[in-house]
Design a protein around this motif. Structure first.
Motif, PDB file in Angstrom:
ATOM      1  N   LEU A  27       0.826  -1.206   0.000  1.00  0.00           N
ATOM      2  CA  LEU A  27       0.000   0.000   0.000  1.00  0.00           C
ATOM      3  C   LEU A  27       0.863   1.261   0.000  1.00  0.00           C
ATOM      4  CD1 LEU A  27      -2.870  -0.653   2.587  1.00  0.00           C
ATOM      5  CD2 LEU A  27      -3.115  -0.416   0.115  1.00  0.00           C
ATOM      6  N   LEU A  28       1.823   1.309   0.902  1.00  0.00           N
ATOM      7  CA  LEU A  28       2.602   2.521   1.098  1.00  0.00           C
ATOM      8  C   LEU A  28       3.654   2.737   0.013  1.00  0.00           C
ATOM      9  CD1 LEU A  28       2.960   2.344   4.969  1.00  0.00           C
ATOM     10  CD2 LEU A  28       1.707   4.059   3.660  1.00  0.00           C
ATOM     11  N   SER A  29       3.943   1.708  -0.752  1.00  0.00           N
ATOM     12  CA  SER A  29       4.940   1.865  -1.815  1.00  0.00           C
ATOM     13  C   SER A  29       4.502   2.879  -2.865  1.00  0.00           C
ATOM     14  CB  SER A  29       5.228   0.513  -2.481  1.00  0.00           C
ATOM     15  OG  SER A  29       4.104   0.068  -3.236  1.00  0.00           O
ATOM     16  N   GLU A  30       3.187   3.131  -2.966  1.00  0.00           N
ATOM     17  CA  GLU A  30       2.656   4.045  -3.980  1.00  0.00           C
ATOM     18  C   GLU A  30       2.197   5.371  -3.380  1.00  0.00           C
ATOM     19  OE1 GLU A  30       2.779   3.381  -7.080  1.00  0.00           O
ATOM     20  OE2 GLU A  30       3.107   1.221  -7.155  1.00  0.00           O
ATOM     21  N   SER A  31       2.390   5.580  -2.093  1.00  0.00           N
ATOM     22  CA  SER A  31       1.839   6.770  -1.444  1.00  0.00           C
ATOM     23  C   SER A  31       2.773   7.966  -1.569  1.00  0.00           C
ATOM     24  CB  SER A  31       1.553   6.479   0.025  1.00  0.00           C
ATOM     25  OG  SER A  31       2.764   6.234   0.715  1.00  0.00           O
ATOM     26  N   ILE A  32       2.216   9.154  -1.278  1.00  0.00           N
ATOM     27  CA  ILE A  32       3.047  10.350  -1.216  1.00  0.00           C
ATOM     28  C   ILE A  32       4.132  10.118  -0.154  1.00  0.00           C
ATOM     29  CG2 ILE A  32       3.087  12.802  -0.650  1.00  0.00           C
ATOM     30  CD1 ILE A  32       1.659  12.280  -3.227  1.00  0.00           C
ATOM     31  N   PRO A  33       5.401  10.396  -0.473  1.00  0.00           N
ATOM     32  CA  PRO A  33       6.486  10.098   0.468  1.00  0.00           C
ATOM     33  C   PRO A  33       6.355  10.821   1.803  1.00  0.00           C
ATOM     34  CG  PRO A  33       7.360  10.537  -1.723  1.00  0.00           C
ATOM     35  CD  PRO A  33       5.908  10.906  -1.756  1.00  0.00           C
ATOM     36  N   SER A  34       6.837  10.176   2.844  1.00  0.00           N
ATOM     37  CA  SER A  34       6.962  10.798   4.157  1.00  0.00           C
ATOM     38  C   SER A  34       8.109  10.114   4.882  1.00  0.00           C
ATOM     39  CB  SER A  34       5.664  10.664   4.971  1.00  0.00           C
ATOM     40  OG  SER A  34       5.523   9.363   5.516  1.00  0.00           O
ATOM     41  N   HIS A  58      11.478   4.788  -6.319  1.00  0.00           N
ATOM     42  CA  HIS A  58      11.248   5.094  -7.735  1.00  0.00           C
ATOM     43  C   HIS A  58      10.108   6.099  -7.875  1.00  0.00           C
ATOM     44  CE1 HIS A  58      11.162   4.426 -12.062  1.00  0.00           C
ATOM     45  NE2 HIS A  58       9.862   4.244 -11.989  1.00  0.00           N
ATOM     46  N   GLY A  59       9.057   5.908  -7.080  1.00  0.00           N
ATOM     47  CA  GLY A  59       7.932   6.843  -7.111  1.00  0.00           C
ATOM     48  C   GLY A  59       8.324   8.224  -6.624  1.00  0.00           C
ATOM     49  N   SER A  98       9.802  -2.876 -16.705  1.00  0.00           N
ATOM     50  CA  SER A  98       8.846  -1.789 -16.919  1.00  0.00           C
ATOM     51  C   SER A  98       9.495  -0.424 -16.724  1.00  0.00           C
ATOM     52  CB  SER A  98       7.646  -1.942 -15.980  1.00  0.00           C
ATOM     53  OG  SER A  98       8.034  -1.814 -14.625  1.00  0.00           O
ATOM     54  N   TRP A  99      10.364  -0.292 -15.719  1.00  0.00           N
ATOM     55  CA  TRP A  99      10.987   1.004 -15.478  1.00  0.00           C
ATOM     56  C   TRP A  99      12.023   1.340 -16.543  1.00  0.00           C
ATOM     57  CZ3 TRP A  99      11.763   0.098  -9.519  1.00  0.00           C
ATOM     58  CH2 TRP A  99      10.512   0.190  -8.899  1.00  0.00           C
ATOM     59  N   ASP A 100      12.632   0.319 -17.136  1.00  0.00           N
ATOM     60  CA  ASP A 100      13.604   0.565 -18.204  1.00  0.00           C
ATOM     61  C   ASP A 100      12.921   0.866 -19.532  1.00  0.00           C
ATOM     62  OD1 ASP A 100      15.751   0.238 -16.539  1.00  0.00           O
ATOM     63  OD2 ASP A 100      16.107  -1.860 -17.066  1.00  0.00           O
TER      64      ASP A 100
END
Length: 324
Positions: free
Chosen positions: A127-134, A166-167, A264-266
């Motif tokens: 879940l948190l891998s895609e969230s706004i960073p903190s 990465h996000g 995918s990222w490459d």
């Protein structure tokens, strides 16, 4: 008896949240105020501050789920409530420092202290891998890499941290692009420039170091956990907040996911050729992305139970008509 009573209480919270969401979605007065290019930054921020205090279902219910988790901290069900708090206060919100966001930050502290050995913690990493960073989010993901954590925990944390970093890099790139943009064309862009970008600038960031660490993490996961199956957990719907283990129709390993992300990222960066996508349109007719070669294509993913997603449908239709 106490656990059954606590389960009934949590179930009732889920049903109440579901009811509030349906009522909120049906109330036309809850539409977002119309954005105009002539709107000054001051007026936009006033509207943003007003929306942060708006009594949405998340504003009302997320603090109650957190209170439930604290009250029943001795029961496994507390984790279900915390998962809901992180789900609603993390990935879907851009309202930084609003009640759902603040509850999410508190919930992360609780998980780090009490639940790092809970098998379902891998669900929170994803879940948190895609969230706004903190700072709390990154610290939590790094805590999952420690040697005293279970292999599944370390594998999931490594993969999630790679996605998170990465996000973060992609969000920094968007902020940089918007800073140099003379004309802001949408409320989303204005919100990003005035709210998200200042938040990102409070966080430590070294692009070269981030790139190196992402590659290292993916290589580590792909090598060390290549045969470790990825467990799947989900809550069936808005009114059912009990986090359950589910069987995957297509079992995957952490090695598979790490390799997929590397590819995918490459290959899916801006300017690269999009891969073929096959699906069904609204009339159940098969289509291919290549059928639209040479045309502007907006590809978005949403769900009919997601109220914010549904409010964007008219916007998507307007964009489609504009470029048709």
């Amino acid at each position: 008896a106490a656990e059954n009573s606590a389960a009934d209480e949590l179930r009732q919270l889920g049903l109440e949240y579901d009811s509030l969401c349906r009522a909120f979605d049906a109330d036309s007065s809850n539409e977002q105020p119309e954005y105009t290019n002539e709107m000054t930054d001051e007026v936009f921020l006033e509207q943003y501050d007003s929306s942060r205090s708006e009594m949405t279902p998340d504003h009302v219910m997320v603090p109650r789920f957190l209170a439930y988790a604290k009250t029943h901290s001795d029961l496994p069900l507390a984790f279900d409530a915390i998962a809901f708090v992180i789900q609603r206060g993390g990935p879907p919100t851009g309202a930084l420092n609003a009640p759902p966001w603040e509850c999410k930050e508190q919930a992360i502290d609780i998980v780090k202290t009490h639940y790092m050995n809970e098998p379902r913690v891998v669900y929170l990493f994803d879940l948190l891998s895609e969230s706004i960073p903190s700072e709390k989010t990154e610290s939590f993901l790094r805590a999952g890499l420690q040697d005293d954590c279970a292999p599944h925990t370390r594998a999931a944390a490594g993969l999630a941290l790679a996605k998170y970093l990465h996000g973060h890099d992609r969000r920094r790139h968007r902020s940089s692009r918007l800073k140099d943009k003379v004309r802001i064309d949408s409320g989303f862009e204005r919100h990003w420039k005035l709210v998200i970008t200042p938040h990102l600038e409070t966080l430590a960031y070294d692009r070269d170091a981030v790139s190196d660490e992402v590659k290292m993490l993916l290589n580590h996961v792909a090598t060390k956990y290549s045969d470790l199956d990825v467990p799947e957990f989900r809550s069936p719907g808005l009114g059912n907040v009990f986090l359950q283990s589910v069987s995957s129709k297509q079992p995957r390993t952490y090695g598979d996911l790490a390799h997929s992300l590397e590819i995918s990222w490459d290959e899916l960066g801006p300017g690269n050729k999009a891969p073929e996508i096959v699906g069904q349109d609204s009339e159940l007719q098969q289509f291919r992305l290549s059928n639209y070669k040479g045309k502007v294509v907006l590809l978005t993913f949403s769900a009919n139970w997601c109220a914010p997603c549904k409010r964007l449908y008219p916007v998507y239709r307007a964009v489609a008509e504009k470029f048709d």
